[in-house]
Scaffold this active site. Structure first.
Site, PDB file in Angstrom:
ATOM      1  N   VAL A   1      -3.111  -9.078  18.157  1.00 29.22           N
ATOM      2  CA  VAL A   1      -1.703  -9.602  18.319  1.00 29.22           C
ATOM      3  C   VAL A   1      -0.844  -8.541  18.909  1.00 29.22           C
ATOM      4  CG1 VAL A   1       0.091 -10.969  17.430  1.00 29.22           C
ATOM      5  CG2 VAL A   1      -2.214 -11.061  16.325  1.00 29.22           C
TER       6      VAL A   1
ATOM      7  N   LYS B   1      16.256  -0.631  12.012  1.00 24.04           N
ATOM      8  CA  LYS B   1      15.224  -0.987  12.737  1.00 24.04           C
ATOM      9  C   LYS B   1      15.024  -2.479  12.910  1.00 24.04           C
ATOM     10  CE  LYS B   1      12.857   3.491  12.765  1.00 24.04           C
ATOM     11  NZ  LYS B   1      11.485   4.072  12.571  1.00 24.04           N
TER      12      LYS B   1
ATOM     13  N   ILE C   1       9.372 -11.167   3.515  1.00 22.02           N
ATOM     14  CA  ILE C   1       8.465 -10.550   4.193  1.00 22.02           C
ATOM     15  C   ILE C   1       8.444  -9.077   4.473  1.00 22.02           C
ATOM     16  CG2 ILE C   1       7.250 -10.429   6.608  1.00 22.02           C
ATOM     17  CD1 ILE C   1       8.956 -13.087   7.053  1.00 22.02           C
TER      18      ILE C   1
ATOM     19  N   TYR D   1      -8.366   3.085   8.203  1.00 21.83           N
ATOM     20  CA  TYR D   1      -7.651   1.813   8.308  1.00 21.83           C
ATOM     21  C   TYR D   1      -8.260   0.370   7.742  1.00 21.83           C
ATOM     22  CZ  TYR D   1      -5.188  -2.118  10.387  1.00 21.83           C
ATOM     23  OH  TYR D   1      -4.525  -3.426  10.645  1.00 21.83           O
TER      24      TYR D   1
ATOM     25  N   ASP E   1      10.985  -0.140   0.766  1.00 22.03           N
ATOM     26  CA  ASP E   1       9.984   0.806   0.930  1.00 22.03           C
ATOM     27  C   ASP E   1       8.684   0.739  -0.061  1.00 22.03           C
ATOM     28  OD1 ASP E   1       8.195   2.998   1.195  1.00 22.03           O
ATOM     29  OD2 ASP E   1       9.631   4.629   1.081  1.00 22.03           O
TER      30      ASP E   1
ATOM     31  N   LYS F   1      -7.817  -2.068   4.624  1.00 26.28           N
ATOM     32  CA  LYS F   1      -7.689  -3.373   4.383  1.00 26.28           C
ATOM     33  C   LYS F   1      -9.007  -4.314   3.709  1.00 26.28           C
ATOM     34  CE  LYS F   1      -4.058  -3.835   7.272  1.00 26.28           C
ATOM     35  NZ  LYS F   1      -2.761  -4.277   6.530  1.00 26.28           N
TER      36      LYS F   1
ATOM     37  N   ASN G   1       3.246  -7.862   4.465  1.00 26.62           N
ATOM     38  CA  ASN G   1       2.955  -7.683   5.982  1.00 26.62           C
ATOM     39  C   ASN G   1       2.873  -5.956   6.198  1.00 26.62           C
ATOM     40  OD1 ASN G   1       2.565  -8.525   8.918  1.00 26.62           O
ATOM     41  ND2 ASN G   1       4.761  -7.112   8.865  1.00 26.62           N
TER      42      ASN G   1
ATOM     43  N   THR H   1      12.635  -7.620   5.559  1.00 31.71           N
ATOM     44  CA  THR H   1      12.580  -6.495   4.987  1.00 31.71           C
ATOM     45  C   THR H   1      11.915  -5.036   5.458  1.00 31.71           C
ATOM     46  OG1 THR H   1      10.660  -6.314   3.321  1.00 31.71           O
ATOM     47  CG2 THR H   1      12.578  -7.218   2.518  1.00 31.71           C
TER      48      THR H   1
END
Length: 344
Positions: A203, A59, A27, A170, A77, A174, A100, A53
């Site tokens: 979400v 993080k 992921i 954005y 990356d 998508k 993702n 990942t």
């Protein structure tokens, strides 16, 4: 650079432990507090071998603490060819790839920085394709084993089908990625690969704004989700200027900048709930052969599905009200900038 899984810091490929019949998933975009981290935990709880990942493995500390050694973390990356190659070299087997990672920017299209907009596309569109191409050999091998693997999932958004104010770049990225999914599904089916698009609704809340203060400056912001912008409190001090000085929205600057900072202000589906539903959907066989082509999960996701079939005059008003854009229009009408109804 190795992962922070506590037992493997070499550059050797990571070999799955445990039962050989367990499926393996990788992921992208798994920074703590995001949708990728929630997916990693959901897959782990469902019995998968999980590679989580992110650009910065530091993080993913909370994720590691929650899952223990059951989740392997690796740096990745999606805009770096060398980073992608290094990650592929660490993975010995892969059954499911979940694209993702993504970036978000809220800004009126009239004021968008073209270089920043290109950076959004570099991650949300070209990054997805680059990662998919790199892991394709492993996924093809999974499909040949006929073990239930060979799945490419891409987290897009209901924003790919619903136009919303200040989300133009954005949403367009998508939508482009959604078309990539449709095309890949056609092209790869003959090889036994399944391409699934995650049409994610609202979400959260997640740590998007708390972890990425650059959003306040309208800079590209890496996040781990494909849904709508995440609400956040921003800085306690006076907010920085977001709109350009000569923006056509300057008369409504206070209202617009508040909306840009707050993002979506409606109801949310908890990330853990969304992730569990997505994992269940991915493993649910359709006609005993394949997962669904599209998974609509998240708050208002089904409304996003319905909007596709409705004329724009029925959807424009509700979208403006939901995004609070009607407040912007009212200020501009009062300032006699917006060519709507006159206000005395």
């Amino acid at each position: 650079m190795g992962g922070i899984d506590g037992n493997n810091h070499s550059n050797e490929p990571i070999v799955s432990t445990g039962e050989d019949n367990k499926l393996t998933v990788l992921i992208t975009g798994c920074s703590d507090g995001g949708l990728g981290a929630a997916l990693a935990l959901a897959f782990h709880e469902a019995g998968f071998h999980v590679y989580a990942t992110a650009r910065d493995v530091a993080k993913m500390g909370e994720l590691c603490a929650a899952a223990g050694p059951g989740i392997k973390t690796l740096p990745l990356d999606v805009q770096s060819a060398s980073s992608i190659a290094d990650c592929v070299a660490r993975v010995k087997r892969l059954d499911i790839l979940v694209n993702n990672a993504g970036t978000m920017m809220t800004m009126p299209l009239a004021d968008v920085s073209i270089p920043q907009a290109k950076d959004i596309f570099d991650t949300n569109v070209w990054g997805v394709l680059a990662v998919t191409q790199a892991f394709l050999p492993l996924l093809l091998e999974s499909a040949r084993r006929q073990s239930g693997g060979g799945i490419i999932a891409v987290n897009t958004s209901v924003a790919s089908v619903v136009a919303a104010p200040f989300l133009g770049v954005y949403s367009a990225s998508k939508a482009a990625t959604a078309m990539f999914c449709d095309t890949l599904r056609l092209e790869l089916a003959v090889f036994g690969l399944h391409v699934v698009e995650l049409k994610t609704g609202a979400v959260g809340p997640t740590k998007l704004i708390a972890n990425n203060t650059s959003l306040l400056l309208a800079a590209p912001t890496t996040h781990g989700g494909g849904g709508v912008p995440v609400a956040g409190s921003g800085s306690s001090s006076a907010p920085p200027i977001i709109l350009p000085e000569k923006s056509i929205y300057a008369p409504a600057r206070e209202v617009v900048e508040d909306l840009l900072r707050r993002g979506y202000d409606g109801a949310w589906m908890p990330p853990t709930q969304w992730a569990k539903q997505v994992v269940q959907d991915l493993m649910q066989k359709k006609n005993a052969a394949a997962p669904p082509s599209r998974i609509w999960r998240g708050q208002s996701a089904l409304l996003g599905w319905a909007v596709q079939f409705l004329p724009s005059f029925l959807t424009t008003g509700p979208v403006k009200r939901q995004t609070k854009y009607t407040q912007v229009e009212e200020v501009l009408r009062i300032a006699r900038i917006y060519p709507g109804n006159d206000v005395e």
